[in-house]
Scaffold this active site. Sequence first.
Site, short mmCIF file in Angstrom:
data_model
loop_
_atom_site.label_atom_id
_atom_site.label_comp_id
_atom_site.label_asym_id
_atom_site.label_seq_id
_atom_site.Cartn_x
_atom_site.Cartn_y
_atom_site.Cartn_z
N ASN A 109 -8.70 -0.37 5.58
CA ASN A 109 -9.42 -1.28 4.21
C ASN A 109 -8.63 -1.02 2.81
O ASN A 109 -7.66 -0.10 2.71
CB ASN A 109 -10.96 -0.46 4.22
CG ASN A 109 -11.75 -0.53 5.30
OD1 ASN A 109 -11.56 -1.75 6.00
ND2 ASN A 109 -12.32 0.42 5.78
N CYS A 110 -9.03 -2.15 2.25
CA CYS A 110 -8.28 -1.97 0.91
C CYS A 110 -8.44 -0.77 0.24
O CYS A 110 -9.59 0.05 0.15
CB CYS A 110 -9.06 -3.32 0.05
SG CYS A 110 -8.43 -3.51 -1.72
N PRO A 111 -7.51 -0.21 -0.49
CA PRO A 111 -6.21 -0.93 -0.77
C PRO A 111 -4.94 -0.59 0.15
O PRO A 111 -3.99 -0.87 -0.15
CB PRO A 111 -5.93 -0.20 -2.28
CG PRO A 111 -6.47 0.99 -2.06
CD PRO A 111 -7.57 0.98 -1.26
#
Length: 86
Positions: free
Chosen positions: A20-22
Site C-alpha cells: 500500500n501507499c507509499p
Amino acid sequence: MSDPSVPENYDELLDASGLNCPLPLLKTKQSLNKLASGQVLKVIATDAGSWRDIQVFVNNSVNELLCAEQDKDQYCYWIKKGIVND
C-alpha cells in the site's frame, strides 16, 4: 497479440503487488537507485495510488516513463533511469 507500445525488455523487475501507499513509490525509488543510467525498471503494483504517485515522481525527476498500463487492479510501469549529474 501484444501491445507494440509496451517495452519487451527491461533490466530489473519490481513486484510491488500487495503493498500500500507509499511503499510502491519508495520501492521504485530504491530500485532505480541501484540501476545504471539508461537501464529500464518494470514495476508491477496493485495500489491505485501508484498510478498518480509514480507518474508525478517521474515527471519531477530525470527518469523517463516509457509506458504505463492498467489492467483491472494491476498497474505496470516501465521507467528508464535518466542520467544523474553529481
